[in-house]
Enzyme design. Sequence first.
Site, PDB file in Angstrom:
ATOM      1  CB  CYS A   2     -49.337 -62.802 -24.631  1.00 28.00           C
ATOM      2  SG  CYS A   2     -50.549 -62.452 -25.930  1.00 28.00           S
ATOM      3  CG  LEU A  54     -50.558 -56.642 -26.915  1.00 30.17           C
ATOM      4  CD1 LEU A  54     -51.032 -55.393 -26.167  1.00 30.17           C
ATOM      5  CD2 LEU A  54     -49.138 -56.442 -27.428  1.00 30.17           C
ATOM      6  CB  ILE A  56     -52.189 -58.656 -31.975  1.00 31.60           C
ATOM      7  CG1 ILE A  56     -51.415 -57.755 -30.997  1.00 31.60           C
ATOM      8  CG2 ILE A  56     -51.786 -58.346 -33.413  1.00 31.60           C
ATOM      9  CD1 ILE A  56     -49.915 -57.959 -31.017  1.00 31.60           C
ATOM     10  CG  ASN A  78     -44.741 -63.893 -25.517  1.00 25.64           C
ATOM     11  OD1 ASN A  78     -45.239 -62.971 -26.156  1.00 25.64           O
ATOM     12  ND2 ASN A  78     -43.536 -63.825 -24.993  1.00 25.64           N
ATOM     13  N   GLY A  79     -46.426 -64.567 -28.699  1.00 21.32           N
ATOM     14  CA  GLY A  79     -45.846 -64.395 -30.026  1.00 21.32           C
ATOM     15  C   GLY A  79     -46.885 -64.553 -31.108  1.00 21.32           C
ATOM     16  CD  GLU A  80     -48.955 -62.304 -33.056  1.00 20.09           C
ATOM     17  OE1 GLU A  80     -49.835 -63.027 -33.556  1.00 20.09           O
ATOM     18  OE2 GLU A  80     -49.179 -61.476 -32.152  1.00 20.09           O
ATOM     19  CG  ASP A 102     -51.538 -66.100 -34.073  1.00 13.37           C
ATOM     20  OD1 ASP A 102     -52.313 -65.296 -33.518  1.00 13.37           O
ATOM     21  OD2 ASP A 102     -50.366 -66.269 -33.684  1.00 13.37           O
TER      22      ASP A 102
END
Length: 752
Positions: A2, A54, A56, A78-80, A102
């Site tokens: 993101c 984004l 996911i 931004n990330g996971e 998450d």
Amino acid sequence: MCGFAGFFGFKNSYPEKSGRLNLLHQMALPISRRGPDDEQLYDDGVLSFAFRRLSIVDVQNGQQPIWNEDESLFVSINGEIYNHRELKKCLKGEHRFRTNSDSEIVLHLYEEMGPKCLDLLIGMFAIVIWDKNKQELFIARDRLGIKPLYFCQLKEGFIFGSELKALLPFPLCPREVDWKTFRLGLSGIGQLQDNNVSTFIKGINFLPGGSYAIYNKAQGLVEKRYWDIESYYSKTGDKILSSQSYVDEYARLIEDSVNKRLMSDVPIGSFLSGGLDSALVTAIAARKNKDIHCFHAMEQTTLLCGDSAAARQLASLNGVPFHSVLFDSKKFIKDINFSLNTFEYLIWVMDSPHFDFEILLKHELHRYAKTKIPDLKVMLLGQGSDEFAGGYSNTNGLTKNWDTFASVGLKNEALWEWFESNEIPLGMRSLLSKDTLLGANTPRSNFQKMVHGRVKLLQGYNLWHEDRTSSAQGVESRVPFLDHRLVEFLVSIPSELHQELFWDKTIVRRAAENWIPKELANRPKIGFYQTRNQTSIWDLKRDLITCIFPEFSDKYLKQSSSVFSGTAIEEIFNATQVMDSTSWQSIDALITYMGMACFIEICKSQNHNYLSTLTPPSPLIEVKEGKAEKIWNINEWNLQQASWGSAPRRWKDSDCPMLTDGTVVVFLFPHSLNFHPHGADKITVDLDNGTEWMLRFVKIMTSTDYKPLDLKQLSKKLKIPLMNLKTSVRILSKMGVLTVFRKVESGKRKAA
């Protein structure tokens, strides 16, 4: 993947909410390609924040920011966070989760633990948490700096964002370029500035990996580290287990890391180069998911080094879809309609003056993947395996053994780290004594210095370009080898086992045999498109320059405000058109200066007219097995001869060594030689009491009136044992520096 952008304060400059929201939208627009699915704007008069998503995980309900129960705090990431489900067990109080995202777990952990919650996270992330009651902003970055985070502290407030281009639309954002970092930046995307990765703009900084910062009006910015790799280094006296125990633990960790990175509610792909690292990631992932589409860049160099055949074989063995994408250097420029606008776009995408063919190739491979599988949003990569497992100890089979690497390679890496940490000027470095500077450094301490430097290099090059090339196509790149647990484990291995486990990445190869055939696990390491013959790559670079230089000259060199001297740059361009042994140096220099000129102008003008450039559909095509060889007229003999290490294994006494075409040799006073094979990386040979003859050997080879001498003649002339000469010549030929000529009956000589 993101993106976000925002600012804290500036109420005097922007008192109206409508004006602040409009400014937020302008900051979010340049990063809309990394977050194409949703835009959310927030403004409370103190914090103004924009988020581009984004989607996911929890595609339908995972919009950000995510608020806690009483709406006093929000989180955006931004990330996971790959272990988000397990972390729910760590919560002591009762919390109401609004989503299945998450990201939300971080919000509730932060409520209970504050910044200490970062220690629990497994993932890649740039985090923003806003405490509305305290009016305090918390930002954090993952341990190894996989996800980017820029910030700028000004007198009136604080601005931040996922990319440089997200900060530049803010009217008060600095735009003055830092010429010092341009000078250093000739060899990479982002170089060190004050021991951190540079953004190339004065006053704008990266939050370093493994760090967090808190900003409020009273204290300003307070930055702290929560992780550093030095804490995990092995120590003298550590218990030493069997080498197999470490191999088994590595296998367990990499399997768990890959499996965690399969977390997704959308399709996943994999970049399968054919090398060990991407093969291992793909093979592990394929055990859980047979729908992973594998994408391979079929270029002459990847075909010649055997990577293409290995990639196809690996995909077939694991029963996963395989897409071999043709990159034909003779048609590539026309295929993608490359223009000055394309070049400017790539500089804009990278947030850097640096341009490299690898960047363009990976960008276009992501673009093809999105064309082939439009819903694909995740790509697995083999990035980061080499840095901590001895991956550079025997690249292309050029180093004799671990002792050689430890005494030369590790020492040079440690020296580089010392130079960078102390900001030693480039011109002074060759004048300083290596032995004095490194003192009593042991191979272990040199290894640790190398690791420390590699962490910085990852943030300044590898992770930077992987993030930008994927996000430009709305794809999130995931890097299983950079799971912090794996990195911490590797650097903790006792130095007594480094030779056995790190020489030629032995620990990775032995672990990989659990998933891939032994012959694939033990293929020699070859850098991305780093075959012995890179003519196609250099021809492509020259063609790119030739295609766009006239337009570039008109726009950047013939204006009164031009940064560079038009005459000087045109002289470099003319040098690129001469097919001699040094033109490749002119090509790289010209690309660098062109990139600098474009970067400076983009930062000044805030030009965002690139959002529709190089978007899907891709014009590239897939190529079936055997077709590429016909396109390039390559037969089996070519495939064998063109790869690294293809020089004769045994040199005859009658063989005459000669420098390969295009090789340049530079003597660095007083103790080393630099070999520059055409189109390949620089190779440094240190001279000592046993190899001082090498200088005389090079002088003979480079003499203008040199007539080829065979090895027996050279041995006598140099006054060294014939066997010693043969050994050195064999190594240099493997490096691509020397080739062999043999006598023929006619009295003439011909290339072997």
